[in-house]
Design an enzyme around this catalytic site. Structure first.
Site, mmCIF file in Angstrom:
data_model
loop_
_atom_site.group_PDB
_atom_site.id
_atom_site.type_symbol
_atom_site.label_atom_id
_atom_site.label_comp_id
_atom_site.label_asym_id
_atom_site.label_seq_id
_atom_site.Cartn_x
_atom_site.Cartn_y
_atom_site.Cartn_z
ATOM 1 N N GLY A 23 0.826 -1.195 0.000
ATOM 2 C CA GLY A 23 0.000 0.000 0.000
ATOM 3 C C GLY A 23 0.865 1.250 0.000
ATOM 4 N N GLY A 25 -0.623 4.596 0.944
ATOM 5 C CA GLY A 25 -1.464 5.674 1.431
ATOM 6 C C GLY A 25 -0.900 6.371 2.652
ATOM 7 N N PHE A 26 -1.797 6.953 3.457
ATOM 8 C CA PHE A 26 -1.390 7.749 4.612
ATOM 9 C C PHE A 26 -0.467 6.969 5.553
ATOM 10 C CE2 PHE A 26 -5.620 9.796 3.708
ATOM 11 C CZ PHE A 26 -5.111 11.019 3.323
ATOM 12 N N GLY A 27 -0.899 5.778 5.960
ATOM 13 C CA GLY A 27 -0.109 5.004 6.907
ATOM 14 C C GLY A 27 1.218 4.573 6.342
ATOM 15 N N VAL A 91 -0.309 -7.140 -5.152
ATOM 16 C CA VAL A 91 0.022 -8.286 -4.300
ATOM 17 C C VAL A 91 -1.139 -9.272 -4.330
ATOM 18 C CG1 VAL A 91 0.491 -9.027 -1.939
ATOM 19 C CG2 VAL A 91 1.543 -6.928 -2.825
ATOM 20 N N GLU A 182 -20.084 16.052 1.412
ATOM 21 C CA GLU A 182 -19.229 17.027 0.739
ATOM 22 C C GLU A 182 -19.465 17.021 -0.770
ATOM 23 O OE1 GLU A 182 -15.628 17.337 4.014
ATOM 24 O OE2 GLU A 182 -15.331 16.037 2.287
ATOM 25 N N ASP A 311 -6.925 1.976 7.846
ATOM 26 C CA ASP A 311 -8.303 1.522 7.645
ATOM 27 C C ASP A 311 -8.465 0.011 7.641
ATOM 28 O OD1 ASP A 311 -8.930 4.159 7.421
ATOM 29 O OD2 ASP A 311 -9.248 4.156 5.258
ATOM 30 N N ALA A 328 -8.282 9.473 8.021
ATOM 31 C CA ALA A 328 -6.844 9.655 7.796
ATOM 32 C C ALA A 328 -6.022 9.621 9.079
ATOM 33 C CB ALA A 328 -6.605 10.965 7.047
ATOM 34 N N GLN A 329 -6.502 10.247 10.149
ATOM 35 C CA GLN A 329 -5.666 10.426 11.328
ATOM 36 C C GLN A 329 -5.172 9.125 11.971
ATOM 37 O OE1 GLN A 329 -3.965 12.780 12.900
ATOM 38 N NE2 GLN A 329 -4.472 14.103 11.178
#
Length: 445
Positions: A23, A25-27, A91, A182, A311, A328-329
């Site tokens: 992955g 992303g954010f993490g 993967v 949104e 996530d 995200a946090q």
């Protein structure tokens, strides 16, 4: 043409501990930043070659931002690291006994494996909706939805049939969480300020934006007060809100609800749920509701060298009995925390358990319309919350270029109400009918 058998991962051997991250992303990005290049070899495997700032996908879909303004190539982010290796691959399997990860072009051995695959849309087993609805999880989804919306307006401006025109102008958004809210607010502002200029022959009073959810309020993750304020903002913008309403089916032309109501629409956006992007290989008992069960060190249940963050992980604590929210946090914080623990492992120091600091939640509905839940049960609404939302989202974008482009776009829109990315870029599917060659809907999947 290059065939798969001619490809390999081509990762150099190393004497350092090898951390394989699935992955980007954010993490994954935050974890990599906290792993010293001199101490670890990091191999990142991802289906996307970019890091995307997913909270702004809806702005790409509604022509507020160009795709490149919310994304940064992974290789560019880490171009100063000598032992970081990115591979643009999917993967397919994890073998914990052999400590290997298998991809379409070969396998690689790991010392530490980190699963940071994020989520996919959850259609709850409804294959028809999966086939015909439009998702909003990647840049491809956002660009495809943008083109779908613009093509619908183009075709509506040409059709003589009132029923067909209405179906083209009806937009149904399933899911009243942050993404749905949104997106609905952004579309409502387009309807008010942008579309009448672009299509002077269309009456956009006929354009209906439906926001549908099976629960009894919008923005369920936020406080009841923020939910109430959001509901009021959406109604001010003319969004039609349907709560306690479940979608039963969608064939690309008609949305059918469990209670029998039907809405003709060429565009339904699915924002009603997500599921963790699970990879084959680990036993079923370590997965709960599409997420890997992890301890307070983010170790997957039963494994000391396999981790899951963000996530795709569920870490149950007294405060978070169902795991942390899929935003995200937690991913950002878990990535950084795991990186520090792996450094502690290298230095024979005790690991520290993860503790999530909830910085609050924000959602924007439109110009000067936003809500915020802050620590200490404090809430904000209106212009102040809107400014806070702008600051936070610019701050967390990666790269000076992205921050500058996004900020410039927002300032431009603040004074002009204009959006500059109203272009159709996807291939068109065409069919012949009595009127000749016309544009028709392209399925999302």
């Amino acid at each position: 043409m290059l065939h798969l058998e001619h490809l390999s991962l081509n990762i150099p051997d190393t004497n350092k501990p090898r951390v394989v991250i699935i992955g980007g992303g954010f993490g994954a990005v935050n974890l990599t930043k906290d792993l010293p290049d001199k101490d670890f070899q990091v191999v990142m495997l991802s289906k996307l070659n970019y890091y995307g700032f997913w909270p702004l996908l809806y702005q790409v879909a509604t022509a507020g931002l160009e795709p490149e303004s919310i994304a940064e190539p992974v290789r560019k982010i880490f171009d100063d690291r000598k032992d970081f290796h990115f591979r643009f691959v999917r993967v397919t399997n994890i073998d914990p006994a052999a400590k290997t990860v298998t991809t379409l072009i070969g396998s690689i051995r790991y010392d530490y494996l980190v699963i940071a695959t994020g989520t996919t849309s959850n259609y709850f087993g409804n294959q028809q909706i999966k086939q015909h609805a439009f998702g909003l999880k990647t840049l491809d989804d956002a660009v495809n939805l943008r083109s779908q919306l613009l093509q619908s307006f183009e075709q509506a401006s040409m059709t003589r049939d009132p029923e067909t025109r209405q179906a083209l102008l009806n937009i149904v958004i399933a899911g009243a969480g942050p993404t749905g809210v949104e997106l609905a607010g952004s579309l409502a502002e387009m309807r008010r300020h942008i579309l009448p200029r672009d299509y002077p022959g269309l009456d956009f009073k006929q354009m209906n934006i439906y926001l549908v959810d099976g629960l009894d309020r919008v923005l369920p993750p936020l406080s009841p007060e923020s939910s109430k304020n959001t509901h009021e903002y959406l109604e001010e913008l003319g969004v039609i809100i349907k709560l306690n309403k479940l979608v039963d089916s969608y064939d690309g032309h008609t949305v059918k609800f469990k209670d029998g109501e039907q809405i003709r629409s060429q565009t339904m956006v699915w924002a009603a749920g997500v599921a963790g992007a699970i990879i084959e290989g680990l036993p079923a008992e370590v997965v709960e509701r599409g997420r890997y069960l992890v301890n307070t060190f983010n170790q997957v249940q039963g494994y000391e060298d396999i981790f899951a963050i963000g996530d795709v992980a569920v870490m149950k604590t007294d405060k978070w009995p169902k795991g942390h929210p899929q935003v995200a946090q937690p991913a950002l914080q878990q990535g950084a925390h795991l990186g520090k623990n792996l450094v502690r492992q290298l230095r024979n120091q005790a690991w520290q358990p993860f503790s999530y600091f909830d910085k609050g939640s924000l959602a924007i509905v439109g110009r000067a319309r936003a809500v915020a839940d802050l620590p200490g049960n404090k809430t904000l609404r209106g212009f102040i919350a809107w400014v806070a939302w702008l600051f936070v989202h610019v701050y967390y974008l990666i790269g000076f270029r992205s921050k500058l482009i996004v900020l410039a776009n927002w300032v431009y829109r603040l004074f002009t109400y204009q959006r500059g990315a109203r272009i159709i870029v996807r291939p068109l599917i065409k069919e012949e009918d009595k009127m000749g060659e016309v544009f028709v809907r392209q399925p999302a999947n």
